[in-house]
Design an enzyme around this catalytic site. Structure first.
Site, PDB file in Angstrom:
ATOM      1  N   GLU A   1       4.513   0.158  11.365  1.00 64.03           N
ATOM      2  CA  GLU A   1       4.265   1.665  11.434  1.00 64.03           C
ATOM      3  C   GLU A   1       5.689   2.394  12.125  1.00 64.03           C
ATOM      4  O   GLU A   1       6.045   3.428  11.878  1.00 64.03           O
ATOM      5  CB  GLU A   1       3.038   1.980  12.451  1.00 64.03           C
ATOM      6  CG  GLU A   1       3.222   3.489  12.893  1.00 64.03           C
ATOM      7  CD  GLU A   1       2.815   4.438  11.808  1.00 64.03           C
ATOM      8  OE1 GLU A   1       2.942   5.737  12.039  1.00 64.03           O
ATOM      9  OE2 GLU A   1       2.558   3.906  10.637  1.00 64.03           O
TER      10      GLU A   1
ATOM     11  N   HIS B   1       8.495   2.496   9.782  1.00 62.09           N
ATOM     12  CA  HIS B   1       8.342   3.509   8.819  1.00 62.09           C
ATOM     13  C   HIS B   1       8.745   4.788   9.790  1.00 62.09           C
ATOM     14  O   HIS B   1       9.662   5.629   8.751  1.00 62.09           O
ATOM     15  CB  HIS B   1       6.906   3.742   8.660  1.00 62.09           C
ATOM     16  CG  HIS B   1       6.595   4.845   7.661  1.00 62.09           C
ATOM     17  ND1 HIS B   1       5.464   5.542   7.804  1.00 62.09           N
ATOM     18  CD2 HIS B   1       7.172   5.439   6.663  1.00 62.09           C
ATOM     19  CE1 HIS B   1       5.415   6.506   6.849  1.00 62.09           C
ATOM     20  NE2 HIS B   1       6.557   6.381   6.099  1.00 62.09           N
TER      21      HIS B   1
ATOM     22  N   HIS C   1       0.677  14.198   3.028  1.00 58.17           N
ATOM     23  CA  HIS C   1       1.867  13.551   3.717  1.00 58.17           C
ATOM     24  C   HIS C   1       2.418  12.865   2.359  1.00 58.17           C
ATOM     25  O   HIS C   1       3.939  12.715   2.345  1.00 58.17           O
ATOM     26  CB  HIS C   1       1.362  12.603   4.816  1.00 58.17           C
ATOM     27  CG  HIS C   1       2.458  12.300   5.604  1.00 58.17           C
ATOM     28  ND1 HIS C   1       3.639  13.036   5.771  1.00 58.17           N
ATOM     29  CD2 HIS C   1       2.707  10.932   5.908  1.00 58.17           C
ATOM     30  CE1 HIS C   1       4.456  12.357   6.567  1.00 58.17           C
ATOM     31  NE2 HIS C   1       3.815  10.884   6.557  1.00 58.17           N
TER      32      HIS C   1
ATOM     33  N   HIS D   1      -9.280   8.376 -11.339  1.00 52.76           N
ATOM     34  CA  HIS D   1      -7.753   7.789 -11.462  1.00 52.76           C
ATOM     35  C   HIS D   1      -7.497   6.956 -12.675  1.00 52.76           C
ATOM     36  O   HIS D   1      -6.512   7.294 -13.267  1.00 52.76           O
ATOM     37  CB  HIS D   1      -7.637   6.967 -10.199  1.00 52.76           C
ATOM     38  CG  HIS D   1      -6.195   6.347 -10.146  1.00 52.76           C
ATOM     39  ND1 HIS D   1      -5.077   7.368 -10.385  1.00 52.76           N
ATOM     40  CD2 HIS D   1      -5.513   5.357 -10.038  1.00 52.76           C
ATOM     41  CE1 HIS D   1      -3.938   6.613  -9.882  1.00 52.76           C
ATOM     42  NE2 HIS D   1      -4.350   5.448  -9.849  1.00 52.76           N
TER      43      HIS D   1
ATOM     44  N   HIS E   1       3.746  -0.512  -7.789  1.00 52.28           N
ATOM     45  CA  HIS E   1       2.880   0.647  -8.726  1.00 52.28           C
ATOM     46  C   HIS E   1       3.297   1.920  -8.199  1.00 52.28           C
ATOM     47  O   HIS E   1       3.276   2.773  -8.987  1.00 52.28           O
ATOM     48  CB  HIS E   1       1.447   0.311  -8.501  1.00 52.28           C
ATOM     49  CG  HIS E   1       0.372   1.112  -9.279  1.00 52.28           C
ATOM     50  ND1 HIS E   1       0.605   1.173 -10.892  1.00 52.28           N
ATOM     51  CD2 HIS E   1      -0.672   1.775  -9.031  1.00 52.28           C
ATOM     52  CE1 HIS E   1      -0.222   2.089 -11.251  1.00 52.28           C
ATOM     53  NE2 HIS E   1      -1.078   2.358 -10.319  1.00 52.28           N
TER      54      HIS E   1
END
Length: 332
Positions: free
Chosen positions: A71, A74, A136, A246, A307
């Site tokens: 985290e 990032h 986000h 999706h 992906h």
């Protein structure tokens, strides 16, 4: 001649870093590390991951250093990106007297930076609230898109203006950009609700072509913000509705991109547009393959990250097409 060299150079670096930040965000979600640091912008009150919680505020909370570092890496990357992007904005404003300086784009970039900072904070403080998580993600992609467009504003990548025939595909390329953004949004909604595992088979879902689904619950934007959404809170039927949406979106996207590629090759003989049309088909094939492998192999980290990466490349490819078909417009 390049009129704002440093702004251009920093923008190029920022594009690569923005792409890396997006993939780091994906990794953070897939590793379920989004709440490994329960505060913001630090981690347990520190700027680096501590060995144990040092404040009584975090008493009783279990620190997972491995997830916490995922985290924080990032966050460090996002903070570096913010500094670089802000530098670009300052350089553009500083040389605003020069012709063709993208002042409006600089304002948009600055607004996105502020918004992304708030969304990053709310992602943690609202415990992975799905709407915030998805916003986000879209904010990060928007930031990358603005930086990508700025490159086209700084240097004339395309040597020629679109022909009269090529201008006719402006609408088609704009629709393509809208289609890919809708599909990315559905992917973000799937990820934020942990709906990727609900259909472990392909091409069917749970052994059915049309399984039991609850669309009203799956696409209800209002949730209880007091709950933690780590691991997901929706019923299986609601997650199935999200996953199937999706998948259906992927079918629509694939058909439209095939049509758009054919349209490009039919209208234009330019090598650049033919290469882009071919690239669209390659990226589309890769994306579909990765999507299927995500289901069959139960979302392995490298495949899932790839992906998301290919989806970003598809977005940038459509943006490039739109920049070309609209590049005879007056710069502001």
């Amino acid at each position: 001649m390049l009129e704002n060299k440093w702004a251009f150079r920093i923008t190029v670096v920022s594009v690569f870093l923005a792409f890396a930040v997006i993939l780091l965000g994906v990794t953070t979600r897939l590793k379920e590390a989004g709440l490994a640091c329960p505060d913001w912008p630090g981690c347990y009150g520190q700027l680096i991951v501590p060995h144990q919680p040092l404040s009584s505020v975090f008493a009783g909370q279990i620190l997972n250093p491995k997830k916490a570092w995922i985290e924080m890496i990032h966050r460090y990357a996002a903070a570096t990106l913010a500094v670089l992007a802000l530098t670009v904005v300052i350089l553009i404003f500083k040389r605003r007297q020069l012709p063709n300086q993208p002042i409006k784009m600089a304002f948009i970039l600055l607004s996105l930076l502020l918004l992304q900072g708030l969304l990053g904070k709310w992602t943690v403080t609202l415990h992975l609230y799905p709407l915030v998580v998805m916003a986000h993600l879209l904010g990060g992609l928007s930031l990358l898109s603005v930086l990508w467009i700025l490159i086209f504003r700084f240097i004339p990548i395309f040597n020629t203006l679109p022909t009269k025939q090529e201008k006719k595909i402006r609408l088609w390329t704009s629709i393509g950009l809208f289609v890919v953004m809708v599909q990315i949004t559905l992917g973000g909604w799937t990820s934020s609700h942990y709906a990727a595992f609900v259909c472990p088979d392909f091409p069917r879902c749970q052994g059915h072509w049309w399984p039991i689904m609850n669309f009203s619950e799956g696409f209800n934007l209002r949730r209880d913000t007091k709950k933690s959404f780590a691991g997901g809170q929706l019923s299986s039927d609601a997650r199935t509705a999200i996953q199937m949406s999706h998948r259906l979106g992927a079918v629509v996207t694939a058909l439209y991109f095939i049509f758009l590629s054919w349209k490009l090759r039919k209208i234009s003989k330019k090598k650049t547009l033919r290469v882009i049309s071919f690239l669209l088909l390659i990226l589309l094939t890769l994306q579909i393959t990765l999507g299927i492998l995500n289901v069959i192999w139960l979302l392995p980290l490298p495949i899932a990250v790839a992906h998301n990466g290919i989806a970003t490349f598809l977005l940038l490819t459509l943006l490039t097409l739109c920049c070309y078909t609209h590049n005879n417009a007056r710069r502001k």
